[in-house]
Design a protein around this motif. Sequence first.
Motif, short mmCIF file in Angstrom:
data_model
loop_
_atom_site.label_atom_id
_atom_site.label_comp_id
_atom_site.label_asym_id
_atom_site.label_seq_id
_atom_site.Cartn_x
_atom_site.Cartn_y
_atom_site.Cartn_z
N TRP A 189 39.67 39.95 38.12
CA TRP A 189 41.40 40.21 38.60
C TRP A 189 41.58 40.01 39.95
N ARG A 190 42.48 39.90 40.42
CA ARG A 190 42.30 40.13 41.46
C ARG A 190 43.58 41.02 42.75
N ALA A 191 43.31 41.91 43.54
CA ALA A 191 44.32 42.60 44.00
C ALA A 191 44.98 41.75 45.31
N MET A 192 45.66 42.29 45.73
CA MET A 192 46.44 41.79 47.01
C MET A 192 45.79 42.65 48.08
N PRO A 193 45.11 42.40 49.28
CA PRO A 193 45.03 42.66 50.44
C PRO A 193 45.58 44.21 50.94
N ALA A 194 47.45 44.41 51.04
CA ALA A 194 48.16 45.09 52.13
C ALA A 194 48.93 45.76 50.26
N CYS A 195 49.00 45.47 49.84
CA CYS A 195 49.54 46.49 49.08
C CYS A 195 48.77 46.99 47.88
N ARG A 196 47.60 46.67 47.48
CA ARG A 196 47.23 46.61 46.25
C ARG A 196 47.06 46.32 44.96
N HIS A 197 48.24 45.60 44.78
CA HIS A 197 49.00 44.89 43.60
C HIS A 197 47.75 44.16 42.91
N ALA A 198 47.23 44.44 41.38
CA ALA A 198 46.75 43.79 40.79
C ALA A 198 46.83 42.76 39.80
N PHE A 199 45.97 41.69 39.62
CA PHE A 199 46.70 40.53 38.84
C PHE A 199 45.77 39.67 38.27
N HIS A 200 44.66 39.28 36.94
CA HIS A 200 44.04 38.34 36.33
C HIS A 200 44.10 37.35 37.64
N ALA A 201 43.11 37.32 38.57
CA ALA A 201 42.50 36.07 38.73
C ALA A 201 43.18 34.48 38.57
N ALA A 202 43.37 34.68 37.43
CA ALA A 202 43.53 32.55 37.51
C ALA A 202 44.77 32.92 37.95
N CYS A 203 45.93 33.83 36.93
CA CYS A 203 47.37 33.73 36.94
C CYS A 203 48.11 33.87 38.15
N VAL A 204 47.29 34.94 39.25
CA VAL A 204 47.87 34.81 40.23
C VAL A 204 47.22 33.97 41.25
N ASP A 205 45.95 33.15 41.29
CA ASP A 205 45.80 31.65 41.54
C ASP A 205 47.40 30.54 41.99
N ARG A 206 47.53 30.72 40.16
CA ARG A 206 48.41 29.38 40.26
C ARG A 206 49.92 29.98 41.12
N TRP A 207 49.37 31.79 41.56
CA TRP A 207 51.37 31.99 42.13
C TRP A 207 50.91 31.82 44.00
N LEU A 208 49.87 31.45 44.50
CA LEU A 208 49.47 31.92 45.20
C LEU A 208 49.54 30.80 46.44
N ALA A 209 49.22 29.62 45.18
CA ALA A 209 49.32 28.48 45.98
C ALA A 209 50.60 27.77 45.65
N ARG A 210 51.24 28.89 45.75
CA ARG A 210 52.46 28.33 45.52
C ARG A 210 53.17 28.82 46.95
N SER A 211 52.95 30.70 46.83
CA SER A 211 54.04 30.99 47.30
C SER A 211 52.97 32.85 47.91
N PRO A 212 52.70 32.36 48.89
CA PRO A 212 51.93 33.68 50.08
C PRO A 212 52.07 35.15 50.23
N ALA A 213 53.19 35.35 48.38
CA ALA A 213 53.21 36.48 49.23
C ALA A 213 52.82 36.98 47.71
N CYS A 214 52.95 38.10 47.59
CA CYS A 214 52.89 39.20 46.21
C CYS A 214 54.38 38.45 45.04
N PRO A 215 53.12 38.48 43.78
CA PRO A 215 54.48 38.44 43.53
C PRO A 215 55.26 39.87 42.73
N VAL A 216 54.73 41.10 43.03
CA VAL A 216 55.52 42.11 42.30
C VAL A 216 56.27 42.46 44.07
N CYS A 217 56.07 42.57 44.69
CA CYS A 217 57.06 43.79 46.10
C CYS A 217 57.19 41.86 47.51
N ARG A 218 56.13 41.20 47.07
CA ARG A 218 57.15 39.91 48.33
C ARG A 218 56.13 40.54 49.45
#
Length: 184
Positions: A147-176
């Motif tokens: 799992w990967r935790a976002m440094p600013a908001c501490r939301h955590a996700f599967h590493a593979a899932c959030v890596d695909r998200w962060l490659a397109r958008s540099p924001a947390c998928p939950v709180c932006r």
Amino acid sequence: MAPPAPAGARELAAPAAPALPPLHDRDVAKRGRPGPRAQGAGARVLSLGVRAAVMAAAVAIFLLFAAASAVLLLVLVVAARAFRHHRGSRYRVPPRGPPSPPLRAGLSPADLRRLPTFAFPSPPRDGDGAPSQCAVCLEAACAGERWRAMPACRHAFHAACVDRWLARSPACPVCRVAVAVSAR
């Protein structure tokens, strides 16, 4: 007042007006005006002519409005197609010069590697703040997954899932909140 006259006396007092014979075509020559039959035929022909002219005018007006409506509809369809595809239109003039590299909106692979990861604890807990479901893929967490935790908001996700998200958008998928990568 005068007393009423006997029945026979009344007929003698007021002579009846002579009855005129009906007018016929032969009477036209004598009197100089057309008889009822001749006048009726002319009126019928005139009435048919007026009716035909009114119908022709009505049809012409209908066709005029139909043609104007068709032209207006054609203009609206052409305008709608032009505005619908204005961004990716094949009719746009291509820019001059060498093509520019595509803009990268998300994080680079090197930045993704710098984000902290952790192994999910053995029993998923929901009460103490540990995630029990990935918000990106909506799968339940299993023990030992990366799992990967976002440094600013501490939301955590599967590493593979959030890596695909962060490659397109540099924001947390939950709180932006923008994901800031720390330089090591």
